[in-house]
Design a protein around this motif. Structure first.
Motif, short mmCIF file in Angstrom:
data_model
loop_
_atom_site.label_atom_id
_atom_site.label_comp_id
_atom_site.label_asym_id
_atom_site.label_seq_id
_atom_site.Cartn_x
_atom_site.Cartn_y
_atom_site.Cartn_z
N GLU A 105 0.82 -1.22 0.00
CA GLU A 105 0.00 0.00 0.00
C GLU A 105 0.85 1.26 0.00
OE1 GLU A 105 -2.75 -0.17 3.24
OE2 GLU A 105 -3.30 -2.26 2.85
N ASN A 106 1.85 1.27 -0.86
CA ASN A 106 2.76 2.44 -1.00
C ASN A 106 3.53 2.75 0.28
OD1 ASN A 106 2.25 2.91 -3.68
ND2 ASN A 106 0.68 4.45 -3.31
N ALA A 107 3.62 1.81 1.20
CA ALA A 107 4.29 2.07 2.49
C ALA A 107 5.79 2.24 2.34
CB ALA A 107 4.00 0.95 3.49
N THR A 108 6.36 1.75 1.25
CA THR A 108 7.82 1.88 1.07
C THR A 108 8.18 2.54 -0.26
OG1 THR A 108 7.94 -0.35 0.11
CG2 THR A 108 8.31 -0.16 2.49
N VAL A 109 7.18 3.14 -0.93
CA VAL A 109 7.52 3.85 -2.17
C VAL A 109 8.29 5.12 -1.78
CG1 VAL A 109 5.39 5.20 -2.29
CG2 VAL A 109 6.63 4.68 -4.37
N THR A 110 9.42 5.35 -2.43
CA THR A 110 10.25 6.53 -2.14
C THR A 110 10.29 7.42 -3.37
OG1 THR A 110 12.26 5.41 -2.87
CG2 THR A 110 11.69 5.22 -0.53
N VAL A 111 10.84 8.60 -3.23
CA VAL A 111 10.89 9.53 -4.37
C VAL A 111 11.70 8.93 -5.51
CG1 VAL A 111 11.60 11.82 -5.14
CG2 VAL A 111 10.65 11.53 -2.85
N ALA A 112 12.86 8.35 -5.19
CA ALA A 112 13.69 7.76 -6.24
C ALA A 112 12.98 6.57 -6.90
CB ALA A 112 15.03 7.31 -5.66
#
Length: 261
Positions: free
Chosen positions: A210-217
């Motif tokens: 659920e996007n918990a570890t999506v980062t900018v890079a």
């Protein structure tokens, strides 16, 4: 860098000719629900990495500096993760985090604690990535701190010991003041490095759950290579670059002070 700035203002998939779209790419990525999560996760990752990854190497360096025996062997053990290719180190932890046969859950079972869904839970996924990052960079940070500690004149410690100072008082009154500039430099380097975190979410979680570890890079990679939107990816990259430039400028000023010391 100039090419990235130009791309951020173009609709470009590297197949058709680029079309100038002004700030549309920035509006698109900012309106993406993952945009806010990416910046919050990146900030949280950097904050947790400072709490764990910044403090642990310094403590290890102090311990190694105090040891009388087995220094060389322990330095090798601490530096060992740095010698592994980053992808191998990250995938090794994928096995450690395995919810069934993983090493960490086996350790929890051995002390009669319930297993954790390390990478599959929104509560533990990000901290799990921070642990991997800390382990991967432990050796480099420890050796830099150790070099700084060994440059401190020994008579300062001898005077402190004659005054009855124990280990903690020697660290607080001698080690910290004598290494404060290198501590600040390492702090800024840590922030710059962790703001660019990519390989850990890419190989371990894919930005989930659920996007918990999506980062900018990682979001930048998704725009460029999953969505074929190089303009959107470049817009994100430009935003990240501006933030990193601010920290890099501070780092350069502090480094000059360290060199002039």
């Amino acid at each position: 860098m100039i090419r990235e700035v130009v791309l951020s203002f173009q609709q470009n998939n590297f197949v058709d000719p680029g079309v100038w779209v002004g700030f549309d790419n920035f509006r698109t990525v900012i309106a993406d629900p993952a945009f806010r999560s990416a910046w919050l996760n990146t900030a949280a990752f950097s904050g947790l990495a400072l709490v764990i990854g910044y403090a642990v190497p310094f403590v290890l360096a102090v311990v190694l500096n105090e040891l009388k025996h087995a220094k060389a062997y322990l330095r090798f053990v601490v530096y060992l993760p740095v010698m592994l290719p980053p992808a191998v180190a990250v995938l090794l932890f994928k096995w450690f985090y395995d919810p069934g046969a993983g090493l960490f859950n086996q350790a929890l079972d051995a002390v009669h604690l319930p297993p954790l869904s390390w990478l599959d839970s929104t509560n533990t996924a990000l901290i799990s990535l921070v642990i991997v990052s800390t382990w991967m960079n432990l050796g480099t940070g420890t050796l830099i701190y150790l070099a700084a500690l060994q440059s401190i004149p020994g008579d300062l410690y001898e005077s402190a010991e004659l005054d009855g100072a124990g280990l903690f008082r020697r660290v607080w009154h001698v080690t910290v003041p004598q290494t404060k500039l290198i501590l600040l430099v390492m702090l800024l380097l840590q922030v710059v490095a962790t703001m660019q975190v990519f390989i850990e979410p890419y190989l371990l979680t894919g930005g989930g759950p659920e996007n918990a570890t999506v980062t900018v890079a990682y979001l930048m990679y998704q725009y460029a290579f999953n969505f074929g939107d190089f303009g959107g990816g470049s817009a994100l990259g430009l935003m990240l670059m501006i933030v990193l430039l601010i920290f890099s400028t501070i780092y350069l000023r502090v480094s000059r002070e360290e060199e002039a010391r």
